[in-house]
Every structure is written in C-alpha cells, then in structure tokens.
Design a protein around this motif. Structure first.
Motif, PDB file in Angstrom:
ATOM      1  N   GLU A  82      34.490  27.853  46.272  1.00  0.00           N
ATOM      2  CA  GLU A  82      33.857  29.250  46.052  1.00  0.00           C
ATOM      3  C   GLU A  82      33.169  29.728  47.213  1.00  0.00           C
ATOM      4  OE1 GLU A  82      30.296  31.567  43.491  1.00  0.00           O
ATOM      5  OE2 GLU A  82      30.804  29.150  42.974  1.00  0.00           O
ATOM      6  N   LYS A 260      34.013  39.039  41.565  1.00  0.00           N
ATOM      7  CA  LYS A 260      34.773  38.171  40.764  1.00  0.00           C
ATOM      8  C   LYS A 260      34.807  38.878  39.541  1.00  0.00           C
ATOM      9  CE  LYS A 260      33.292  33.652  42.856  1.00  0.00           C
ATOM     10  NZ  LYS A 260      32.953  32.469  42.605  1.00  0.00           N
ATOM     11  N   ALA A 262      36.966  38.847  35.586  1.00  0.00           N
ATOM     12  CA  ALA A 262      37.544  37.974  34.565  1.00  0.00           C
ATOM     13  C   ALA A 262      38.151  38.978  33.726  1.00  0.00           C
ATOM     14  CB  ALA A 262      36.422  37.316  33.816  1.00  0.00           C
ATOM     15  N   PRO A 282      33.525  30.738  36.612  1.00  0.00           N
ATOM     16  CA  PRO A 282      33.838  31.995  37.787  1.00  0.00           C
ATOM     17  C   PRO A 282      34.598  31.187  38.960  1.00  0.00           C
ATOM     18  CG  PRO A 282      31.523  31.117  37.819  1.00  0.00           C
ATOM     19  CD  PRO A 282      32.170  30.511  36.519  1.00  0.00           C
ATOM     20  N   GLN A 287      39.129  36.801  42.840  1.00  0.00           N
ATOM     21  CA  GLN A 287      37.950  37.152  43.769  1.00  0.00           C
ATOM     22  C   GLN A 287      38.384  38.198  44.755  1.00  0.00           C
ATOM     23  OE1 GLN A 287      35.209  33.754  45.212  1.00  0.00           O
ATOM     24  NE2 GLN A 287      36.237  34.402  47.250  1.00  0.00           N
ATOM     25  N   TRP A 319      28.327  40.937  34.181  1.00  0.00           N
ATOM     26  CA  TRP A 319      27.883  39.822  33.717  1.00  0.00           C
ATOM     27  C   TRP A 319      26.278  39.796  34.281  1.00  0.00           C
ATOM     28  CZ3 TRP A 319      30.941  37.186  30.162  1.00  0.00           C
ATOM     29  CH2 TRP A 319      32.189  37.258  30.142  1.00  0.00           C
ATOM     30  N   GLU A 355      27.356  38.564  45.420  1.00  0.00           N
ATOM     31  CA  GLU A 355      28.227  38.208  44.882  1.00  0.00           C
ATOM     32  C   GLU A 355      27.702  38.886  43.343  1.00  0.00           C
ATOM     33  OE1 GLU A 355      29.681  34.048  44.874  1.00  0.00           O
ATOM     34  OE2 GLU A 355      29.510  34.133  42.689  1.00  0.00           O
ATOM     35  N   SER A 356      28.731  39.307  42.671  1.00  0.00           N
ATOM     36  CA  SER A 356      28.386  39.649  41.397  1.00  0.00           C
ATOM     37  C   SER A 356      29.983  39.616  40.645  1.00  0.00           C
ATOM     38  CB  SER A 356      28.423  41.367  41.368  1.00  0.00           C
ATOM     39  OG  SER A 356      27.176  41.553  41.807  1.00  0.00           O
ATOM     40  N   TRP A 357      29.701  39.605  39.306  1.00  0.00           N
ATOM     41  CA  TRP A 357      30.829  39.257  38.477  1.00  0.00           C
ATOM     42  C   TRP A 357      31.089  40.360  37.319  1.00  0.00           C
ATOM     43  CZ3 TRP A 357      28.830  33.912  36.353  1.00  0.00           C
ATOM     44  CH2 TRP A 357      28.664  32.941  37.609  1.00  0.00           C
ATOM     45  N   TYR A 359      33.615  41.671  34.056  1.00  0.00           N
ATOM     46  CA  TYR A 359      34.615  41.511  33.078  1.00  0.00           C
ATOM     47  C   TYR A 359      35.305  42.880  32.974  1.00  0.00           C
ATOM     48  CZ  TYR A 359      36.780  41.806  28.214  1.00  0.00           C
ATOM     49  OH  TYR A 359      37.765  42.026  27.267  1.00  0.00           O
TER      50      TYR A 359
END
Length: 493
Positions: A82, A260, A262, A282, A287, A319, A355-357, A359
């Motif tokens: 990562e 990132k 998902a 993650p 990414q 998320w 950094e952020s995630w 869905y």
C-alpha cells in the motif's frame, strides 16, 4: 501486552521510506520488484511464523513521467503493498511527509494489536532516518519487536543511532545481496527532481509508465478476472487529470490523493477467504491516484471505462471509520454533486487527507439506480454455514427503517439457496476490536429500533435446534468469529 485473548500467530508490518532507502537499480523492473516483495514477506513473516499485515510505502506522489511512478505502479499491483502518498511542499514541511505517515501507520498497528492482545508482533522499518528512534523505543516498550533495514554508514554513526535501538538491524544493500545471491546490486543517488519528471532524474533504462501504472490492479489471488467480452462503456474518455500529470515539469502535485474503490466482486472474493470482519481488505482492491481537480463525474467516467458500468448505474459511497473502529459506509454521493471535486466529497479514512476509500454501487444490466428515499438504508449480508464452518458474502439490498426481518426473508432465501420458510437467525456485526461483538436482530423489532443504518452488516445463518447445536464446534456465527479472532487475529486496517 494486553492480557486478554491471545492469537495463535503474530503480525508483521513493514514500513518503507522508499525515498530514503531506494530499490536497487538492477531490480527496477516487474520481475525484480516481485522478487524483492517476496523476499521481504518470506524473511520477516513466513520464516518467523508471522502473518504479513502489509508493506506500507511512504512516497510523494510522482509525475507520471518519472521512473518512480513506474516503480510504484509495479509495487502496488502485487498485493500486500500500500502506498502512503504525500504532497511535497519542501524539505521543512512536516505535515504530510514520509516520517509522519509511517509513524501514524505504526501507531495504528500498535494500537489495534495492543488492544486485541496476542503474541509478539514485528515492525520492520526500511529507513536510515534517525527521527524514527523514539518511535522504535515506544514500540519496544509495548513488547513489539523491531527490525531496521538501513542504507549507508550514516545510520550507525549518530550518537543514538537507529541501528543501535532496534532489536535487529541489517545494511539494506548487504542484506539484499546475501538473500538474493546478487553481488552486483547498486543504489542510485537520491534525486528529488526525478519525482517531478525532470530529465536529470530520469533513468533512460526505464520506460515511462502506461496510464494503468498509477492504478493499482488487484492481485491475481484476490480477484476474479473480468468476464471476457464485457461491453465497453460509451461514457467517454477519462479525465486528463486521471491519465497523466500536468505538462509543466516544475509543477508540484500539491493536490493529489489516493482513492481505493471496492465493488461487490471484491466482497465476493475476499469474505471467507482472507477477510472475516468488515467488508474488505483495502490493500486488495483497485487503487487510483487522482488529482484533486478531478470532479465526481470525471472519476465516474474513469470507472466506466475500467469496468464497463454505465454512468447512470453508478453510485459512490465513501467509507468511514466509526468510533468503535469498525469501517462502514457513510452517506452516498448524490448525483447532484457530480460537478463537484471528488476531493470535496471524499472522507479521509485514516486521518490522512491523501487517501480515501469508496464503495461503487452498480445497478445490474445498466438499469437506473434505486432511489434512496427518507428512511431507506443499504444493508450488507454475510452467510454462515455452521456445518461447513464457512463464511461468505450473501449480497446487499435496500430496506426501510420501518421494516422488520420478515420483510427481508424472500431476499435471504433466494440468495442463500434455502427453501422458503427455513428458520433463520440474524445478527448484526457490530465490531471486532478490541473484541468481537455481534448482536441478535429480533424478528419483531424494526430496523430503526435496532439502530441499523447505511452500511451495516447482518450475519445470517440457519437456526439450529439444541440437539444440532450440541454436535457442532461453532454452532453460531458469533462463536465462529470469536474463534477466527483468536486463531488468526483480526487484521488491523
């Protein structure tokens, strides 16, 4: 260490200041990078009977023409790796630099495993920076073992050197030559200008990375390949900010972030395989390195080009980490925000603005998305089989807060392949740290009364008779997850 339940195996976290201790020139190709990653995993996890949590790289976001973009692209396609990117604002900037990001990662790792309890764990620092001495000593006071891989003699010449405080230390180049059997390895001088595409720092032996080099593809083990012949999207081309860096070599990417994403396929691949708690790992999802000027609609076009999902069939959900340390969905990004910058709707998942995630909710067969009216919530479901002792992703569906469990039974029977009328037991997966907590969802209680909300996870299994339960080692999903927590440790994010 905490005196609670102890795990059967410890974890290894590898923290790499890749600018301070670089990759040898002779290993800067896909096969060399894989060889290097496999060595680190084997030497500091497998041979020590530990599990690898992650290899975290601290690096500034590079211009895509620089060799470092190529290098980072190769590294982050391997799985277990990562990138913690930061925005370069000068040597004196200490807000988003490598030291800070790596120390924060060490703090999270230490906090999670200290709360959970277990055997000794290992933190490997790949750096020569003396600023890590205090963090190493803090880890040791809390019973973490520390190994340092350093470069150059300066690391061992300070009054309080990073090599003297570690439990174990190795010269980086000597270590690689010995372990890989390659006596010809050399390290190029550190050249900051190479991070912004300067020709002075460009290694002519490396080709500029393709657009996909800055997008992390999931490893072969963690994803199912896309179906051949999938219909390409007609949504248009990706934003230029997504494809390449600004043309001015002197421009510093002060507004870049790591995104990132998902999808349901990730949940299907991971849950029950290498993921037991929350919804995903993650480090094993797609990414993207995105400029802060990219809008939500531009990013959606990039996703449409990558996966073939029509724009009308996409909805992004950030998320967020809740107070109990679980990771769940936040509110969805409404289509009215498509013109806004992605950076303005993203939620920093780890307190790091880089950094952020998300869905990506995808409607099937290019149909429009479900309208989210007041009171409607998106829930995820996992299915536990007590006879096979397996956990799997069952699916997702929308429910209203006035609903009770009977309203979801047709959906659950269909997804689980069970006959109508089968008695089911349903739990809410509340958290896994510092201990597993699963609450029974009663049939007569509305979801509002149960305090369910967007992104909550419901665990479903067949209801058992007392006689059946007595014959099974883990008769309910709660006992199974507690076993997985003790036996394999809940992997901290």
């Amino acid at each position: 260490m905490h005196n609670g339940a102890r795990t059967a195996a410890g974890w290894t976290l590898i923290l790499w200041d890749i600018e301070n201790v670089p990759v040898p020139e002779q290993l800067r190709d896909p096969s060399g990078i894989k060889q290097l990653k496999d060595l680190l995993k084997d030497r500091f996890a497998k041979t020590r009977s530990l599990q690898l949590h992650c290899i975290k790289l601290a690096c500034r976001w590079p211009d895509c023409r620089s060799p470092y973009a190529n290098l980072l692209g190769w590294l982050t396609t391997l799985g277990d790796v990562e990138a913690l990117g930061y925005q370069w604002q000068g040597q004196k900037d200490k807000i988003h630099n490598a030291d800070r990001l790596l120390k924060q990662a060490a703090d999270r790792f230490m906090h999670m495993l200290e709360l959970h309890g277990g055997p000794e764990h290992l933190v490997v620092f790949i750096t020569s920076d003396q600023d890590f001495c205090e963090k190493i000593q803090e880890l040791q006071r809390r019973n973490f073992k520390v190994v340092v891989l350093y470069h150059g003699p300066s690391a061992s010449q300070k009054p309080v050197s990073i090599t003297s405080v570690a439990d174990e230390s190795h010269d980086w180049l000597t270590f690689l030559k010995r372990e890989l059997g390659l006596s010809h390895l050399t390290l190029a001088p550190y050249d900051p200008s190479a991070y912004h595409g300067s020709s002075q720092g460009y290694n002519s032996g490396m080709t500029p990375p393709p657009p996909s080099a800055t997008t992390r593809q999931p490893s072969q083990e963690s994803r199912t390949p896309s179906k051949a012949g999938s219909r390409p999207s007609s949504a248009g081309t990706a934003s230029p900010h997504m494809q390449r860096a600004p043309s001015q070599a002197s421009h510093k990417r002060q507004d870049s972030m790591c995104i990132k994403v998902a999808r349901d396929q990730d949940f299907q691949d991971q849950i029950g395989s290498n993921q037991w708690f929350d919804m995903m790992d993650p480090t094993k999802v797609a990414q993207f390195w995105v400029h802060n000027k990219v809008t939500v609609s531009e990013f959606k076009r990039t996703l449409a080009n990558k996966w073939g999902t029509a724009l009308k069939s996409q909805r992004l959900w950030p998320w967020q980490r809740r107070q109990n340390l679980s990771v769940r969905l936040s509110s969805p990004v409404d289509s009215s925000l498509d013109g806004q910058r992605l950076a303005d709707v993203a939620v920093p998942i780890l307190g790091e603005h880089s950094e952020s995630w998300f869905y990506l909710e995808e409607a099937k067969n290019d149909k429009p998305l479900v309208t989210i009216n007041p009171g409607k919530m998106l829930l995820f479901f996992k299915f536990y089989d007590p006879w096979q002792k397996t956990l799997s992703y069952l699916g997702r569906c929308y429910a209203h807060d006035t609903n009770t469990l009977p309203a979801l039974m047709p959906f659950l029977y269909k997804k689980a392949g069970l006959p109508d009328g089968t008695a089911l037991k349903v739990y809410e997966e509340v958290k896994s740290h510092p201990k597993v907590m699963c609450d029974v969802v009663e049939e007569h209680v509305t979801f509002q009364q149960a305090q369910l909300q967007h992104g909550d996870i419901l665990l479903v299994q067949q209801a058992l008779t007392e006689e059946e339960a007595e014959k099974l080692k883990y008769p309910n999903v709660k006992s199974f997850l507690k076993h997985m927590s003790k036996g394999r440790a809940t992997k901290p994010v």
